[in-house]
Design a protein around this motif. Structure first.
Motif, short mmCIF file in Angstrom:
data_model
loop_
_atom_site.label_atom_id
_atom_site.label_comp_id
_atom_site.label_asym_id
_atom_site.label_seq_id
_atom_site.Cartn_x
_atom_site.Cartn_y
_atom_site.Cartn_z
N ALA A 112 0.85 -1.22 0.06
CA ALA A 112 0.12 -0.04 -0.16
C ALA A 112 0.84 1.21 -0.01
CB ALA A 112 -0.70 -0.06 1.29
N GLY A 113 2.09 1.15 0.18
CA GLY A 113 2.97 2.31 0.19
C GLY A 113 3.21 3.04 -0.91
N GLY A 114 2.85 2.40 -2.37
CA GLY A 114 2.95 3.14 -3.47
C GLY A 114 1.82 4.09 -3.66
N VAL A 115 0.36 3.55 -3.33
CA VAL A 115 -0.84 4.39 -3.38
C VAL A 115 -0.96 5.33 -2.31
CG1 VAL A 115 -2.36 3.02 -2.08
CG2 VAL A 115 -3.33 4.49 -3.89
N ALA A 116 -0.18 5.08 -1.24
CA ALA A 116 -0.13 6.17 -0.09
C ALA A 116 0.63 7.32 -0.58
CB ALA A 116 0.78 5.61 1.30
N VAL A 117 2.09 7.01 -0.99
CA VAL A 117 2.65 8.33 -1.76
C VAL A 117 1.99 9.10 -2.64
CG1 VAL A 117 4.95 8.97 -2.46
CG2 VAL A 117 4.91 7.48 -0.76
N SER A 118 1.13 8.32 -3.55
CA SER A 118 0.42 8.83 -4.61
C SER A 118 -0.74 9.71 -3.89
CB SER A 118 -0.60 7.55 -5.28
OG SER A 118 0.53 7.27 -6.56
N ASP A 135 9.44 10.30 3.03
CA ASP A 135 9.72 8.85 3.54
C ASP A 135 9.31 8.86 4.88
OD1 ASP A 135 11.07 6.52 2.95
OD2 ASP A 135 12.93 7.25 4.06
N ALA A 136 9.45 9.66 5.66
CA ALA A 136 8.90 9.45 7.26
C ALA A 136 7.47 9.27 7.11
CB ALA A 136 9.10 10.93 7.79
N ARG A 137 6.63 10.22 6.31
CA ARG A 137 5.22 9.86 6.12
C ARG A 137 4.95 8.32 5.80
NH1 ARG A 137 1.88 14.94 6.03
NH2 ARG A 137 3.49 16.67 5.94
N LEU A 138 5.63 7.90 4.65
CA LEU A 138 5.51 6.75 4.30
C LEU A 138 5.47 5.53 5.32
CD1 LEU A 138 5.09 4.30 1.99
CD2 LEU A 138 7.57 4.78 1.64
N LYS A 139 6.71 5.81 6.28
CA LYS A 139 6.94 4.69 7.25
C LYS A 139 5.83 4.77 8.15
CE LYS A 139 12.03 4.52 7.57
NZ LYS A 139 13.13 5.29 8.26
N GLY A 140 5.49 6.30 8.49
CA GLY A 140 4.37 6.11 9.54
C GLY A 140 3.02 5.55 8.91
N ILE A 141 2.83 5.76 7.74
CA ILE A 141 1.71 5.01 7.11
C ILE A 141 1.76 3.37 7.00
CG2 ILE A 141 0.27 4.56 5.02
CD1 ILE A 141 0.87 7.73 4.28
N MET A 142 2.95 3.05 6.72
CA MET A 142 2.98 1.34 6.91
C MET A 142 2.89 0.97 8.16
SD MET A 142 3.09 1.13 3.63
CE MET A 142 3.20 -0.82 3.75
N LYS A 143 3.55 1.78 9.16
CA LYS A 143 3.44 1.61 10.69
C LYS A 143 2.03 1.22 11.13
CE LYS A 143 6.08 2.87 14.68
NZ LYS A 143 7.12 1.78 14.96
#
Ligand code: NDP
Length: 476
Positions: free
Chosen positions: A402-408, A427-435
């Motif tokens: 889901a990281g791809g669409v999250a950064v989209s 990158d920090a936001r992506l990490k937070g979302i995956m967490k």
């Protein structure tokens, strides 16, 4: 208490236990029947669309018990409604090849569900594309996008056009013709496509250019754009990086890390490349990559330098993975997938149903402790059920990729704000979302024995937000 009274009490107890058992077995029989009936309808309404049936079955199987204990969703037929696309658009795409000959392909856009935001999901350019594949992808996308916590509905689109072996000019002419029709159905607040198999930066550039020309507006109508015209930093890396961040989260629940682990990866496209890059950065050893011709096995490990060769080979020269084996003197195994290679972690990053039940057994027999899907639905139902049964750490694509669409989604926010965030910020936001996706899986997927079933967790976690929005918006 005399002997007769005791006997009577024992009899009563047995009758009570028997009644409870009967009730439980009737209830589970009833669940099976409900699932069967539901699937019968799905198959009848969507004949021949096997991948769609498979994706719906996997979700329905884990959701049915949850729906039983939450009748409000059942009464409003939320699952039935989620499995029915809002809209399916199908169109002819005519284009001229370099010899001046007429060519015809078929284009699609599935607008699946916009309860929590504009439709959002990639475009796939691949000769195998047909309704069943795009409907499965759009269906998965609804749950995935919800899990990110961002306001995005689910959609997917594409065409049976094969960009492989076409010149840049042919790809451009195709994209322009495709966009003439697609532009009537998309928009920054309506439906925002992105890339997928066969659609990378080059295709997104051509599609964006044509949309801009047709509409005379510069908006965030597509994501995955180049950084020079509204793209986000980290978007190309996001799916692969996110998958690996998810693996780190899973391993942490068992007090483990990627460092020192041997990792088998399939695919050598966008997702595989950046999954490999992040594994290498975290101290893991990547030993395989593949394409539709076969896989390479580099026992010594793919280094960052070797990976840069792969990126150039695949993204610029558009060559075959076999050339890696020729350059670095390692094995190339034609027409095979890499699941028989001994590893600690497996990351399927190529395509749907690329890992079957036998492959799953080979992986666990060889000591694999974690599987995270970079691709969408790469594991067959049999493989997924095997991983769950073996209680290894198994993440379905709708959570781990889901990281791809999250950064989209973050690209859309930056476009609306007319701002660009730094690499570290994204990158920090992506990490937070995956967490937070991982936390959601743990919340909804942890069984009584303390083991997390990530499939159940992702399905229920993704469902609840969309279902609540649908309830609040009435029968539309
Ligand atoms: P790319 O087109 O960049 O790469 C796809 C890779 O998979 C290539 O190596 C390709 O080999 C291989 N592949 C494709 N089809 C087959 C097949 N039938 N058999 C064997 N190998 C195959 O695509 P992406 O990396 O973007 O996508 C890979 C997967 O990840 C897909 O399932 C996609 O839906 C999913 N995904 C992608 C996201 C993204 O942001 N790009 C986001 C979330 C999920 P070859 O070149 O020989 O065809």
């Amino acid at each position: 208490m005399n002997k007769n009274d005791k006997l009577h009490t024992e009899n009563m107890k047995m009758t009570f236990i028997f009644m409870r058992l009967k009730k439980t077995s009737m209830a589970s029989k009833q669940k099976v029947t409900e699932l069967d009936l539901f699937m019968k309808q799905i198959k009848k309404k969507n004949p021949g669309e096997q991948e769609f049936h498979q994706a719906v079955y996997e979700v329905a199987e884990t959701l049915m018990p949850f729906l039983d204990s939450n009748p409000k969703y059942k009464q409003a037929k939320i699952l039935e409604r989620i499995a029915e696309p809002d809209r399916v658009i199908m169109f002819r795409v005519g284009w001229l090849d370099d010899k001046g000959e007429f060519q015809v392909n078929r284009g699609f856009r599935i607008q699946m569900n916009n309860a929590i935001g504009p439709y959002k999901g990639g475009l796939r350019f691949h000769p195998t594309v047909y309704l069943g594949i795009l409907k499965f992808l759009a269906f998965e996308q609804v749950f995935k996008n919800s899990l990110t916590g961002l306001p995005m509905g689910g959609g997917k689109g594409g065409t049976d056009f094969d960009p492989k072996g076409k010149s840049d000019n042919e790809v451009m002419r195709f994209c322009q013709s495709f966009m003439i029709e697609l532009s009537k159905h998309i928009g920054a607040d309506t439906d925002v496509p992105a890339g997928d198999i066969g659609v990378g930066g080059r295709e997104i550039g051509f599609l964006f250019g044509q949309y801009k020309r047709l509409r005379n507006e510069f908006t965030g109508v597509l994501t995955g754009k180049s950084i020079d015209f509204g793209g986000s930093l980290i978007r190309p890396e996001a799916t692969g990086f996110g998958t690996v961040y998810f693996v780190e989260e899973m391993l942490a629940t068992r007090k483990d890390k990627i460092k020192g682990k041997t990792v088998v990866i399939s695919g050598s496209g966008n997702v595989a490349q950046y999954a490999a890059e992040k594994v290498i950065a975290l101290g893991g050893k990547v030993v395989t990559l593949s394409d539709s011709d076969g896989y390479i096995y580099d026992e010594k490990g793919i280094t960052q330098e070797k990976l840069e060769f792969v990126m150039q080979l695949k993204n610029e020269k558009r060559g075959r993975i076999k050339e890696y084996a020729e350059k670095y003197g390692c094995q190339f195994i034609p027409r095979k997938t890499p699941w028989g290679v001994k590893c600690d972690i497996a990351l399927p990053c190529a395509t749907q149903n690329e890992l079957n039940g036998d492959d799953a057994k080979k992986l666990t027999r060889n000591g694999c402790i974690a599987v995270a899907e970079g691709a969408n639905m790469p594991s067959t139902l049999e493989a997924a059920n095997w991983f769950i049964k073996k209680e290894i750490l198994y993440a379905p694509g709708k959570a781990s990729n889901a990281g791809g669409v999250a950064v989209s989604g973050l690209e859309m926010s930056q476009n609306s704000l007319r701002l660009s965030w730094t690499r570290d910020e994204v990158d920090a936001r992506l990490k937070g979302i995956m967490k937070s996706i991982h936390a959601s899986c743990i919340k909804y997927g942890t069984d009584a024995n303390g083991v997390c079933n990530y499939v159940k967790g992702a399905n229920i976690g993704g469902f609840v937000k969309v279902a609540d929005a649908m309830l609040a918006q009435g029968l539309v």
